[in-house]
Design a protein around this motif. Structure first.
Motif, PDB file in Angstrom:
ATOM      1  N   ARG A 130       0.828  -1.213   0.000  1.00 57.79           N
ATOM      2  CA  ARG A 130       0.000   0.000   0.000  1.00 57.79           C
ATOM      3  C   ARG A 130       0.858   1.258   0.000  1.00 57.79           C
ATOM      4  O   ARG A 130       0.548   2.235  -0.677  1.00 57.79           O
TER       5      ARG A 130
ATOM      6  N   GLY B 202     -10.384   5.901   4.042  1.00 54.62           N
ATOM      7  CA  GLY B 202     -10.007   4.528   4.405  1.00 54.62           C
ATOM      8  C   GLY B 202      -8.560   4.414   4.818  1.00 54.62           C
ATOM      9  O   GLY B 202      -7.820   5.403   4.841  1.00 54.62           O
ATOM     10  N   SER B 203      -8.141   3.187   5.130  1.00 51.89           N
ATOM     11  CA  SER B 203      -6.796   3.002   5.671  1.00 51.89           C
ATOM     12  C   SER B 203      -5.706   3.194   4.610  1.00 51.89           C
ATOM     13  O   SER B 203      -4.599   3.636   4.923  1.00 51.89           O
ATOM     14  N   THR B 204      -6.016   2.887   3.351  1.00 54.45           N
ATOM     15  CA  THR B 204      -5.023   3.143   2.286  1.00 54.45           C
ATOM     16  C   THR B 204      -4.850   4.652   2.123  1.00 54.45           C
ATOM     17  O   THR B 204      -3.722   5.166   2.030  1.00 54.45           O
TER      18      THR B 204
ATOM     19  N   ASP C  70      -8.532   7.783  -4.624  1.00 59.19           N
ATOM     20  CA  ASP C  70      -9.216   6.968  -3.621  1.00 59.19           C
ATOM     21  C   ASP C  70      -8.714   5.528  -3.710  1.00 59.19           C
ATOM     22  O   ASP C  70      -7.893   5.185  -4.572  1.00 59.19           O
TER      23      ASP C  70
ATOM     24  N   ALA D  45     -10.178   1.200  -2.956  1.00 62.02           N
ATOM     25  CA  ALA D  45     -11.371   0.377  -3.202  1.00 62.02           C
ATOM     26  C   ALA D  45     -11.278  -0.884  -2.354  1.00 62.02           C
ATOM     27  O   ALA D  45     -10.206  -1.225  -1.837  1.00 62.02           O
ATOM     28  N   ASP D  46     -12.417  -1.551  -2.224  1.00 66.51           N
ATOM     29  CA  ASP D  46     -12.430  -2.820  -1.478  1.00 66.51           C
ATOM     30  C   ASP D  46     -12.048  -3.993  -2.382  1.00 66.51           C
ATOM     31  O   ASP D  46     -11.338  -4.903  -1.959  1.00 66.51           O
TER      32      ASP D  46
ATOM     33  N   LYS E 153     -16.844  -0.375  -3.681  1.00 68.72           N
ATOM     34  CA  LYS E 153     -16.417   0.618  -2.705  1.00 68.72           C
ATOM     35  C   LYS E 153     -17.488   0.777  -1.634  1.00 68.72           C
ATOM     36  O   LYS E 153     -18.640   0.452  -1.833  1.00 68.72           O
ATOM     37  N   GLY E 154     -17.058   1.295  -0.483  1.00 66.40           N
ATOM     38  CA  GLY E 154     -18.023   1.530   0.588  1.00 66.40           C
ATOM     39  C   GLY E 154     -17.693   0.817   1.875  1.00 66.40           C
ATOM     40  O   GLY E 154     -18.464   0.861   2.825  1.00 66.40           O
ATOM     41  N   GLY E 155     -16.512   0.171   1.900  1.00 68.06           N
ATOM     42  CA  GLY E 155     -16.072  -0.475   3.146  1.00 68.06           C
ATOM     43  C   GLY E 155     -16.004   0.518   4.292  1.00 68.06           C
ATOM     44  O   GLY E 155     -16.171   0.161   5.457  1.00 68.06           O
TER      45      GLY E 155
ATOM     46  N   ALA F 194     -18.456   5.454   2.941  1.00 77.19           N
ATOM     47  CA  ALA F 194     -18.429   6.795   2.326  1.00 77.19           C
ATOM     48  C   ALA F 194     -18.781   6.741   0.842  1.00 77.19           C
ATOM     49  O   ALA F 194     -18.485   7.663   0.095  1.00 77.19           O
TER      50      ALA F 194
ATOM     51  N   GLU G  33     -18.141   9.395  -2.386  1.00 79.57           N
ATOM     52  CA  GLU G  33     -17.048   8.872  -3.219  1.00 79.57           C
ATOM     53  C   GLU G  33     -17.501   8.715  -4.666  1.00 79.57           C
ATOM     54  O   GLU G  33     -16.750   8.991  -5.602  1.00 79.57           O
TER      55      GLU G  33
ATOM     56  N   LYS H 111      -6.618  -6.791  -3.083  1.00 78.30           N
ATOM     57  CA  LYS H 111      -7.964  -6.345  -3.473  1.00 78.30           C
ATOM     58  C   LYS H 111      -8.373  -6.863  -4.855  1.00 78.30           C
ATOM     59  O   LYS H 111      -9.506  -6.655  -5.278  1.00 78.30           O
TER      60      LYS H 111
HETATM   61  C1  5RP Z   1     -14.537   3.764   1.826  1.00 75.98           C
HETATM   62  C2  5RP Z   1     -13.982   2.974   0.699  1.00 75.98           C
HETATM   63  C3  5RP Z   1     -12.532   2.589   0.784  1.00 75.98           C
HETATM   64  O1  5RP Z   1     -11.861   3.088  -0.333  1.00 75.98           O
HETATM   65  C4  5RP Z   1     -12.439   1.093   0.790  1.00 75.98           C
HETATM   66  O2  5RP Z   1     -13.258   0.594   1.837  1.00 75.98           O
HETATM   67  C5  5RP Z   1     -11.002   0.619   0.994  1.00 75.98           C
HETATM   68  O3  5RP Z   1     -10.591   0.911   2.287  1.00 75.98           O
HETATM   69  P1  5RP Z   1      -9.192   0.486   2.873  1.00 75.98           P
HETATM   70  O4  5RP Z   1      -8.171   1.332   2.215  1.00 75.98           O
HETATM   71  O5  5RP Z   1      -9.316   0.745   4.358  1.00 75.98           O
HETATM   72  O6  5RP Z   1      -9.011  -0.988   2.576  1.00 75.98           O
HETATM   73  O7  5RP Z   1     -14.630   2.662  -0.254  1.00 75.98           O
HETATM   74  O8  5RP Z   1     -15.927   3.941   1.697  1.00 75.98           O
END
Ligand code: 5RP
Length: 240
Positions: free
Chosen positions: A7, A29-31, A83, A85-86, A96-98, A101, A105, A123
């Motif tokens: 990442r 998100g964390s990324t 951004d 993604a999941d 997306k949406g983990g 948001a 987004e 991913k």
């Molecule tokens: C937030 C998202 C994030 O981009 C997605 O969940 C990835 O998150 P992370 O970087 O924590 O794995 O869509 O709504």
């Protein structure tokens, strides 16, 4: 550690897109937290830029760095949106949406002149069938809508937070997040259209044909793929 490393490599690659833009949208998100950490070291070169956050969380973090964050309602164009993604399939369609948001987004993704998604290799999937797709739902419609989804045969669950809030997860626009399984035989576009058309649905976390660039981080390298953006309000001439 290896995914963290992947990442970190990927988000570093996204920085140039931000340096080139004047109005920059930032995901959640964390990324993206890793990206925001990098921005912190670049504050000097970012002082003339305007940022738009896809969530309250990102807005607070950007403001904390002293960056100029615009009110979402006041923006009339976004040069670049970055951004994560999941899940990502081989056509660069995204789930997306983990982080709940997805509605803001999707707005930033759709209306940006150019967008860049940054993921680590974990991913990547062959296709999105059988994945759970986050859906942002108006709270007033939740019971009627979920009953109907059940009658239609969809598998779904209402998302609950593990700590910090008693009850369902609320999205940045005040909706309730439900996760609906994409059935194995249903076409992606058809699924998105039929769920989105149900009264009470605010947004669906499937991002089909919206990716300009995907940056994939591996432990030792980064790959950059150019997406075929099918829906853009601009005709983008920029190359990856
Ligand atoms: C937030 C998202 C994030 O981009 C997605 O969940 C990835 O998150 P992370 O970087 O924590 O794995 O869509 O709504």
């Amino acid at each position: 550690m290896s995914i963290e490393q992947a990442r970190s490599l990927a988000v570093r690659e996204a920085i140039n897109y931000i340096l080139d833009a004047e109005v920059v949208g930032i995901g959640t998100g964390s990324t993206i937290d890793k990206l925001i950490k990098l921005l912190s070291d670049l504050r000097g070169s970012l002082s003339s830029k305007y940022f738009i956050a896809s969530s309250l969380d990102t807005s607070l973090k950007l403001r904390e760095l002293g960056l100029k964050v615009l009110d979402f309602r006041s923006i009339d164009s976004v040069d670049v949106y970055v951004d994560s993604a999941d899940k990502v399939d081989t056509n660069l369609n995204l789930v997306k949406g983990g982080g709940a948001a997805l509605t803001l987004e999707k707005i930033l993704t759709y209306y940006s002149k150019f967008n860049v998604f940054v993921v680590d290799y974990s991913k990547l999937v062959n296709d999105l069938h059988n994945e759970f797709i986050p859906v942002d739902v108006l709270p007033q419609a939740l019971t009627l809508l979920t009953r109907y989804l059940g009658r239609l045969g969809y598998e779904f669950s209402i998302r609950y937070s593990s700590k910090g809030r008693y009850g369902p997860v609320l999205s940045d626009v005040g909706g309730v997040i439900i996760d609906v399984k994409l059935p194995p035989n249903e076409d992606l576009v058809g699924f998105e259209k039929s769920i989105k058309s149900l009264p009470g649905v605010i947004e669906v976390g499937l991002f089909i044909g919206l990716t300009d660039v995907l940056i994939i981080g591996y432990e030792d390298r980064v790959e950059r793929l150019r997406g075929r953006r099918l829906y853009s309000v601009y005709s983008s001439s920029r190359t990856a």
